[in-house]
Design an enzyme around this catalytic site. Structure first.
Site, PDB file in Angstrom:
ATOM      1  N   ASN A   9      18.479 -41.850 -45.923  1.00 58.08           N
ATOM      2  CA  ASN A   9      16.978 -42.404 -46.331  1.00 58.08           C
ATOM      3  C   ASN A   9      17.337 -43.981 -46.356  1.00 58.08           C
ATOM      4  O   ASN A   9      18.081 -44.723 -47.497  1.00 58.08           O
ATOM      5  CB  ASN A   9      16.604 -41.759 -47.592  1.00 58.08           C
ATOM      6  CG  ASN A   9      15.486 -42.471 -48.142  1.00 58.08           C
ATOM      7  OD1 ASN A   9      14.764 -43.165 -47.537  1.00 58.08           O
ATOM      8  ND2 ASN A   9      15.079 -42.233 -49.461  1.00 58.08           N
ATOM      9  N   LYS A  11      15.036 -46.284 -46.761  1.00 54.20           N
ATOM     10  CA  LYS A  11      14.131 -46.979 -47.668  1.00 54.20           C
ATOM     11  C   LYS A  11      13.627 -48.030 -47.216  1.00 54.20           C
ATOM     12  O   LYS A  11      13.188 -48.034 -45.788  1.00 54.20           O
ATOM     13  CB  LYS A  11      14.932 -47.256 -49.105  1.00 54.20           C
ATOM     14  CG  LYS A  11      15.454 -45.979 -49.486  1.00 54.20           C
ATOM     15  CD  LYS A  11      16.148 -46.171 -50.941  1.00 54.20           C
ATOM     16  CE  LYS A  11      16.650 -44.809 -51.478  1.00 54.20           C
ATOM     17  NZ  LYS A  11      17.138 -44.734 -53.133  1.00 54.20           N
ATOM     18  N   HIS A  95       9.394 -38.318 -52.648  1.00 53.08           N
ATOM     19  CA  HIS A  95      10.642 -39.119 -53.222  1.00 53.08           C
ATOM     20  C   HIS A  95      10.504 -39.559 -54.513  1.00 53.08           C
ATOM     21  O   HIS A  95       9.189 -40.000 -54.729  1.00 53.08           O
ATOM     22  CB  HIS A  95      11.202 -40.020 -52.046  1.00 53.08           C
ATOM     23  CG  HIS A  95      12.538 -40.811 -52.351  1.00 53.08           C
ATOM     24  ND1 HIS A  95      12.732 -41.719 -53.481  1.00 53.08           N
ATOM     25  CD2 HIS A  95      14.049 -40.257 -52.043  1.00 53.08           C
ATOM     26  CE1 HIS A  95      13.924 -41.974 -53.608  1.00 53.08           C
ATOM     27  NE2 HIS A  95      14.702 -41.179 -52.745  1.00 53.08           N
ATOM     28  N   GLU A  97      10.794 -42.335 -55.704  1.00 51.60           N
ATOM     29  CA  GLU A  97      10.401 -43.772 -55.680  1.00 51.60           C
ATOM     30  C   GLU A  97       8.810 -43.677 -55.323  1.00 51.60           C
ATOM     31  O   GLU A  97       7.888 -44.584 -55.811  1.00 51.60           O
ATOM     32  CB  GLU A  97      11.157 -44.606 -54.724  1.00 51.60           C
ATOM     33  CG  GLU A  97      12.417 -44.771 -55.294  1.00 51.60           C
ATOM     34  CD  GLU A  97      13.662 -45.104 -54.229  1.00 51.60           C
ATOM     35  OE1 GLU A  97      13.363 -45.246 -53.022  1.00 51.60           O
ATOM     36  OE2 GLU A  97      14.876 -45.086 -54.841  1.00 51.60           O
ATOM     37  N   GLU A 167      17.276 -34.401 -56.204  1.00 44.97           N
ATOM     38  CA  GLU A 167      17.729 -35.741 -56.510  1.00 44.97           C
ATOM     39  C   GLU A 167      17.408 -36.188 -57.943  1.00 44.97           C
ATOM     40  O   GLU A 167      16.176 -36.661 -58.261  1.00 44.97           O
ATOM     41  CB  GLU A 167      16.924 -36.868 -55.418  1.00 44.97           C
ATOM     42  CG  GLU A 167      17.038 -36.516 -53.913  1.00 44.97           C
ATOM     43  CD  GLU A 167      17.086 -37.801 -53.307  1.00 44.97           C
ATOM     44  OE1 GLU A 167      17.975 -38.047 -52.796  1.00 44.97           O
ATOM     45  OE2 GLU A 167      15.993 -38.366 -53.334  1.00 44.97           O
ATOM     46  N   GLY A 173      20.614 -44.577 -56.859  1.00 41.48           N
ATOM     47  CA  GLY A 173      21.072 -46.082 -56.519  1.00 41.48           C
ATOM     48  C   GLY A 173      21.801 -46.737 -57.984  1.00 41.48           C
ATOM     49  O   GLY A 173      21.784 -47.542 -57.968  1.00 41.48           O
ATOM     50  N   SER A 213      23.457 -41.374 -54.902  1.00 45.83           N
ATOM     51  CA  SER A 213      24.632 -42.066 -54.928  1.00 45.83           C
ATOM     52  C   SER A 213      25.763 -41.350 -54.105  1.00 45.83           C
ATOM     53  O   SER A 213      27.041 -41.173 -54.609  1.00 45.83           O
ATOM     54  CB  SER A 213      25.214 -42.294 -56.683  1.00 45.83           C
ATOM     55  OG  SER A 213      24.427 -43.268 -56.822  1.00 45.83           O
TER      56      SER A 213
HETATM   57  P1  PGA Z   1      21.021 -43.468 -53.100  1.00 48.85           P
HETATM   58  O1  PGA Z   1      19.602 -42.915 -53.111  1.00 48.85           O
HETATM   59  O2  PGA Z   1      22.047 -42.455 -52.360  1.00 48.85           O
HETATM   60  O3  PGA Z   1      21.382 -44.900 -52.881  1.00 48.85           O
HETATM   61  O4  PGA Z   1      21.280 -43.111 -54.553  1.00 48.85           O
HETATM   62  C1  PGA Z   1      19.447 -41.656 -52.529  1.00 48.85           C
HETATM   63  C2  PGA Z   1      18.077 -41.366 -52.484  1.00 48.85           C
HETATM   64  O5  PGA Z   1      17.089 -42.035 -52.996  1.00 48.85           O
HETATM   65  O6  PGA Z   1      17.603 -40.724 -51.540  1.00 48.85           O
END
Ligand code: PGA
Length: 254
Positions: A9, A11, A95, A97, A167, A173, A213
């Site tokens: 992903n 983003k 997601h 976000e 998630e 993140g 992460s």
């Molecule tokens: P990250 O993001 O690996 O940077 O923690 C995962 C995601 O949001 O899909």
């Protein structure tokens, strides 16, 4: 045996030129890797370049969102058929976000998922609790609610064509990965929700990815858990070498 899937992903990172450069470096590093599925989800503007770069390879391309209507006056939106027409196969839906900043709810997640399926895309539907919710002991309640209102609103046939990504928001993140045991417990719970709604057979065929992460140095531990059917990788997927090492680490975990 469920086939594992490792998804990137990206983003809101990378332009078309950087996308091309990524695949130039990435594809040779994962060539011949056919045991697991690999999907990269770049921003909309990079999709065509990504699809062109991955033609004939073992890497599929997905989008990070879509709108559920077929077409119309919806400024700034992209419909499922547009994604399918250019060669996308997957789409991330709900997601955290998008839930947090752009108003996605259980209801819109269900609508987007149904629209994606109707067009022939494979949805990766995200669920997961925040830190406050986990600390308050509400992880299962939140996951159950997100499952029931989203994937739980599908027909059994629709449900059999989706993937779920667990998630935990506190792990996205932040560098704080869920331990393999914490992740596996949540996956088991989600599979139980699926079994209650759609029966044991469909639940055991469901693939649940872990996201939050995921890095080259923790992928093997995570993938050693039978409950984890792959990963959704944010930050570490932006670097071709790091993402290739995650893909290859998924293989060597078994
Ligand atoms: P990250 O993001 O690996 O940077 O923690 C995962 C995601 O949001 O899909």
């Amino acid at each position: 045996m469920r086939k594992k899937l490792i998804a990137a992903n990206w983003k809101m990172y990378k332009n078309p030129e950087q996308t091309k450069a990524f695949f130039h470096e990435f594809l040779p590093l994962v060539a011949g890797h056919t045991r697991d599925e690999i999907v990269v989800c770049p921003p909309y503007i990079d999709l065509c370049v990504a699809i062109e770069s991955c033609k004939g390879s073992n890497v599929a391309i997905g989008a990070q969102n879509l709108y559920w209507e077929k077409q119309g006056a919806y400024t700034g939106e992209i419909c499922p058929a547009m994604l399918l027409d250019i060669g996308c196969t997957h789409v991330i839906i709900g997601h955290s976000e998008r839930r947090q900043y752009f108003g996605d709810t259980e209801e819109t997640v269900a609508k987007k998922t149904k629209a994606a399926l109707a067009a022939g895309l494979i949805p990766i539907v995200c669920v997961g609790e925040s830190l406050a919710q986990r600390e308050a002991g509400h992880t299962e309640k939140i996951c159950h609610g997100q499952f029931t209102g989203g994937p739980g609103a599908l027909t059994p046939e629709e449900f059999s064509r989706i993937l779920i990504a667990y998630e935990p928001v506190w792990a996205i993140g932040t560098g704080k990965t869920a331990t393999p045991e914490i992740a596996a417990a949540a996956h088991r719970f989600l599979r139980q929700c699926a079994a209650e709604k759609f029966g044991a057979e469909r639940a055991s065929a469901l693939r649940i990815l872990y996201g939050g992460s995921v890095k080259p140095d923790n992928i093997e531990g995570l993938m050693a858990q039978e409950e984890l059917d792959g990963a959704l990788v944010g930050g570490a997927s932006l670097d071709a070498k790091a993402f290739a090492s995650i893909v290859n680490g998924c293989e060597s975990a078994r």
